[in-house]
Motif scaffolding. Structure first.
Motif, PDB file in Angstrom:
ATOM      1  N   LEU A  56       0.827  -1.196   0.000  1.00 18.96           N
ATOM      2  CA  LEU A  56       0.000   0.000   0.000  1.00 18.96           C
ATOM      3  C   LEU A  56       0.863   1.247   0.000  1.00 18.96           C
ATOM      4  CD1 LEU A  56      -2.695  -0.872   2.686  1.00 18.96           C
ATOM      5  CD2 LEU A  56      -2.895  -1.036   0.200  1.00 18.96           C
ATOM      6  N   ARG A  57       0.392   2.253  -0.677  1.00 14.38           N
ATOM      7  CA  ARG A  57       1.020   3.578  -0.603  1.00 14.38           C
ATOM      8  C   ARG A  57       0.139   4.392   0.343  1.00 14.38           C
ATOM      9  NH1 ARG A  57       1.270   5.992  -5.978  1.00 14.38           N
ATOM     10  NH2 ARG A  57      -0.693   4.909  -6.264  1.00 14.38           N
ATOM     11  N   MET A  58       0.541   4.411   1.605  1.00 11.10           N
ATOM     12  CA  MET A  58      -0.312   4.910   2.675  1.00 11.10           C
ATOM     13  C   MET A  58       0.079   6.303   3.149  1.00 11.10           C
ATOM     14  SD  MET A  58      -1.002   3.302   6.455  1.00 11.10           S
ATOM     15  CE  MET A  58      -1.759   1.840   5.790  1.00 11.10           C
ATOM     16  N   VAL A  59      -0.962   7.089   3.437  1.00 11.97           N
ATOM     17  CA  VAL A  59      -0.812   8.334   4.171  1.00 11.97           C
ATOM     18  C   VAL A  59      -1.630   8.139   5.444  1.00 11.97           C
ATOM     19  CG1 VAL A  59      -1.225  10.815   4.217  1.00 11.97           C
ATOM     20  CG2 VAL A  59      -0.545   9.700   2.068  1.00 11.97           C
ATOM     21  N   ALA A  60      -0.951   8.090   6.575  1.00 13.53           N
ATOM     22  CA  ALA A  60      -1.598   7.902   7.879  1.00 13.53           C
ATOM     23  C   ALA A  60      -1.605   9.247   8.599  1.00 13.53           C
ATOM     24  CB  ALA A  60      -0.840   6.866   8.698  1.00 13.53           C
ATOM     25  N   THR A  61      -2.740   9.581   9.206  1.00 12.48           N
ATOM     26  CA  THR A  61      -2.852  10.894   9.826  1.00 12.48           C
ATOM     27  C   THR A  61      -3.365  10.816  11.254  1.00 12.48           C
ATOM     28  OG1 THR A  61      -5.159  11.352   9.224  1.00 12.48           O
ATOM     29  CG2 THR A  61      -3.479  11.836   7.556  1.00 12.48           C
ATOM     30  N   ILE A 116       3.658   7.741   4.592  1.00  6.36           N
ATOM     31  CA  ILE A 116       3.723   9.149   4.982  1.00  6.36           C
ATOM     32  C   ILE A 116       2.876   9.303   6.230  1.00  6.36           C
ATOM     33  CG2 ILE A 116       3.114  11.506   4.315  1.00  6.36           C
ATOM     34  CD1 ILE A 116       3.487  10.573   1.379  1.00  6.36           C
ATOM     35  N   VAL A 117       3.423   9.934   7.262  1.00  4.13           N
ATOM     36  CA  VAL A 117       2.689  10.171   8.502  1.00  4.13           C
ATOM     37  C   VAL A 117       2.545  11.681   8.683  1.00  4.13           C
ATOM     38  CG1 VAL A 117       2.633   9.830  10.995  1.00  4.13           C
ATOM     39  CG2 VAL A 117       3.611   8.044   9.529  1.00  4.13           C
ATOM     40  N   LEU A 118       1.290  12.121   8.779  1.00  2.00           N
ATOM     41  CA  LEU A 118       1.010  13.545   8.925  1.00  2.00           C
ATOM     42  C   LEU A 118       0.211  13.780  10.198  1.00  2.00           C
ATOM     43  CD1 LEU A 118      -0.087  14.317   5.262  1.00  2.00           C
ATOM     44  CD2 LEU A 118       2.162  14.699   6.291  1.00  2.00           C
ATOM     45  N   HIS A 119       0.449  14.917  10.816  1.00  5.12           N
ATOM     46  CA  HIS A 119      -0.233  15.268  12.065  1.00  5.12           C
ATOM     47  C   HIS A 119      -1.034  16.548  11.870  1.00  5.12           C
ATOM     48  CE1 HIS A 119       2.202  12.183  13.948  1.00  5.12           C
ATOM     49  NE2 HIS A 119       3.226  12.694  13.304  1.00  5.12           N
ATOM     50  N   GLU A 120      -1.968  16.775  12.801  1.00  2.60           N
ATOM     51  CA  GLU A 120      -2.842  17.942  12.777  1.00  2.60           C
ATOM     52  C   GLU A 120      -3.667  18.000  11.485  1.00  2.60           C
ATOM     53  OE1 GLU A 120      -1.248  21.517  15.025  1.00  2.60           O
ATOM     54  OE2 GLU A 120       0.625  20.582  14.337  1.00  2.60           O
ATOM     55  N   VAL A 121      -4.183  16.845  11.091  1.00  2.00           N
ATOM     56  CA  VAL A 121      -5.052  16.765   9.921  1.00  2.00           C
ATOM     57  C   VAL A 121      -6.495  16.714  10.418  1.00  2.00           C
ATOM     58  CG1 VAL A 121      -5.727  15.387   7.921  1.00  2.00           C
ATOM     59  CG2 VAL A 121      -3.297  15.607   8.532  1.00  2.00           C
ATOM     60  N   ASP A 122      -7.270  17.695  10.019  1.00  2.00           N
ATOM     61  CA  ASP A 122      -8.674  17.798  10.419  1.00  2.00           C
ATOM     62  C   ASP A 122      -9.528  17.185   9.312  1.00  2.00           C
ATOM     63  OD1 ASP A 122     -11.281  18.562  11.046  1.00  2.00           O
ATOM     64  OD2 ASP A 122     -10.691  20.576  11.686  1.00  2.00           O
ATOM     65  N   ALA A 123     -10.185  16.084   9.603  1.00  2.00           N
ATOM     66  CA  ALA A 123     -10.988  15.372   8.598  1.00  2.00           C
ATOM     67  C   ALA A 123     -12.194  16.172   8.131  1.00  2.00           C
ATOM     68  CB  ALA A 123     -11.442  14.029   9.156  1.00  2.00           C
ATOM     69  N   THR A 124     -12.538  17.251   8.833  1.00  2.00           N
ATOM     70  CA  THR A 124     -13.654  18.088   8.388  1.00  2.00           C
ATOM     71  C   THR A 124     -13.184  19.211   7.471  1.00  2.00           C
ATOM     72  OG1 THR A 124     -13.562  19.649  10.254  1.00  2.00           O
ATOM     73  CG2 THR A 124     -14.900  17.640  10.537  1.00  2.00           C
ATOM     74  N   ARG A 125     -11.886  19.290   7.231  1.00  2.00           N
ATOM     75  CA  ARG A 125     -11.325  20.339   6.380  1.00  2.00           C
ATOM     76  C   ARG A 125     -10.413  19.736   5.305  1.00  2.00           C
ATOM     77  NH1 ARG A 125     -13.207  24.197   9.390  1.00  2.00           N
ATOM     78  NH2 ARG A 125     -12.731  24.662  11.518  1.00  2.00           N
ATOM     79  N   LEU A 126     -10.842  18.667   4.707  1.00  4.09           N
ATOM     80  CA  LEU A 126     -10.016  17.978   3.711  1.00  4.09           C
ATOM     81  C   LEU A 126      -9.883  18.766   2.416  1.00  4.09           C
ATOM     82  CD1 LEU A 126     -11.094  14.277   4.250  1.00  4.09           C
ATOM     83  CD2 LEU A 126      -8.977  15.394   4.984  1.00  4.09           C
ATOM     84  N   GLN A 127     -10.707  19.781   2.227  1.00  5.62           N
ATOM     85  CA  GLN A 127     -10.580  20.623   1.043  1.00  5.62           C
ATOM     86  C   GLN A 127      -9.212  21.292   1.007  1.00  5.62           C
ATOM     87  OE1 GLN A 127     -13.054  20.511   3.198  1.00  5.62           O
ATOM     88  NE2 GLN A 127     -15.029  20.592   2.181  1.00  5.62           N
ATOM     89  N   THR A 128      -8.587  21.456   2.176  1.00  4.51           N
ATOM     90  CA  THR A 128      -7.272  22.100   2.262  1.00  4.51           C
ATOM     91  C   THR A 128      -6.150  21.085   2.459  1.00  4.51           C
ATOM     92  OG1 THR A 128      -7.464  22.390   4.659  1.00  4.51           O
ATOM     93  CG2 THR A 128      -8.334  24.159   3.268  1.00  4.51           C
ATOM     94  N   PHE A 129      -6.468  19.806   2.383  1.00  7.26           N
ATOM     95  CA  PHE A 129      -5.496  18.746   2.638  1.00  7.26           C
ATOM     96  C   PHE A 129      -4.477  18.671   1.512  1.00  7.26           C
ATOM     97  CE2 PHE A 129      -4.299  14.192   2.286  1.00  7.26           C
ATOM     98  CZ  PHE A 129      -3.681  14.055   3.517  1.00  7.26           C
ATOM     99  N   SER A 130      -3.225  18.562   1.889  1.00  9.68           N
ATOM    100  CA  SER A 130      -2.164  18.428   0.888  1.00  9.68           C
ATOM    101  C   SER A 130      -1.280  17.241   1.262  1.00  9.68           C
ATOM    102  CB  SER A 130      -1.341  19.709   0.793  1.00  9.68           C
ATOM    103  OG  SER A 130      -0.767  20.005   2.053  1.00  9.68           O
ATOM    104  N   GLY A 131      -1.853  16.062   1.227  1.00  9.91           N
ATOM    105  CA  GLY A 131      -1.147  14.849   1.648  1.00  9.91           C
ATOM    106  C   GLY A 131      -0.594  14.048   0.504  1.00  9.91           C
TER     107      GLY A 131
END
Length: 165
Positions: free
Chosen positions: A28-33, A61-76
């Motif tokens: 898998l090519r995973m982005v975990a948040t 890729i592990v990212l922090h401070e990702v708000d699932a209600t604001r994915l429009q601004t997500f750059s993962g």
């Protein structure tokens, strides 16, 4: 699960789910948040450091401070995801209406990140979803997942499990 699929995992608490998923399906090519900052995560969960290290060593890729209600601004990362997973979303305020709002905002943003053949998976407790298969809580006390998904132009399906054996 499709080999080499791009997978986004949201709000994974101590990252134990992402670490276990990646171990069971290493292609898998995973982005975990996480919703928390890295510092807060390490302070709250003793094993988080181990999970972060395992994921990063495996190429996730592990990212922090990702708000699932604001994915429009997500750059993962670049492109879309074949699978987006949100396990047991929760917020401590707003009651059932707040929980529905959280899930509706998640669906709206997740739709923008989903590939055309992709799938969104939301794990809820029995009765929370609002379907006839979901338990005795009923529509009024549920999160109304079918309605929220439809509002985000998504279709609710019940596929056969496709996890690695």
């Amino acid at each position: 699960m499709v080999d080499h699929a791009r997978v986004l995992v949201l709000g994974d608490g101590d990252l134990s789910f992402s670490a276990a998923l990646h171990e069971s399906a290493p292609d898998l090519r995973m982005v975990a948040t996480t919703f928390e900052s890295r510092e807060e995560l390490l302070r709250r969960y003793a094993c988080a450091h181990e999970h972060i290290a395992a994921l990063e060593e495996a190429g996730a890729i592990v990212l922090h401070e990702v708000d699932a209600t604001r994915l429009q601004t997500f750059s993962g990362g670049d492109g879309t995801f074949q699978r987006i997973i949100f396990n047991f979303p929760y917020q401590a305020f707003g009651g059932i209406k707040g929980l529905r709002r959280l899930l509706g905002q998640f669906f709206e943003g997740a739709r923008l990140l989903l590939s055309l053949d992709g799938c969104i998976e939301v794990a809820l407790c029995a009765g929370q979803g609002g379907t006839s298969l979901d338990g005795a809580r009923g529509w009024a006390g549920s999160w109304r997942v079918p309605l929220l998904a439809a509002r985000a132009q998504l279709a609710l399906i019940c596929p056969e499990p496709s996890w690695p054996s």
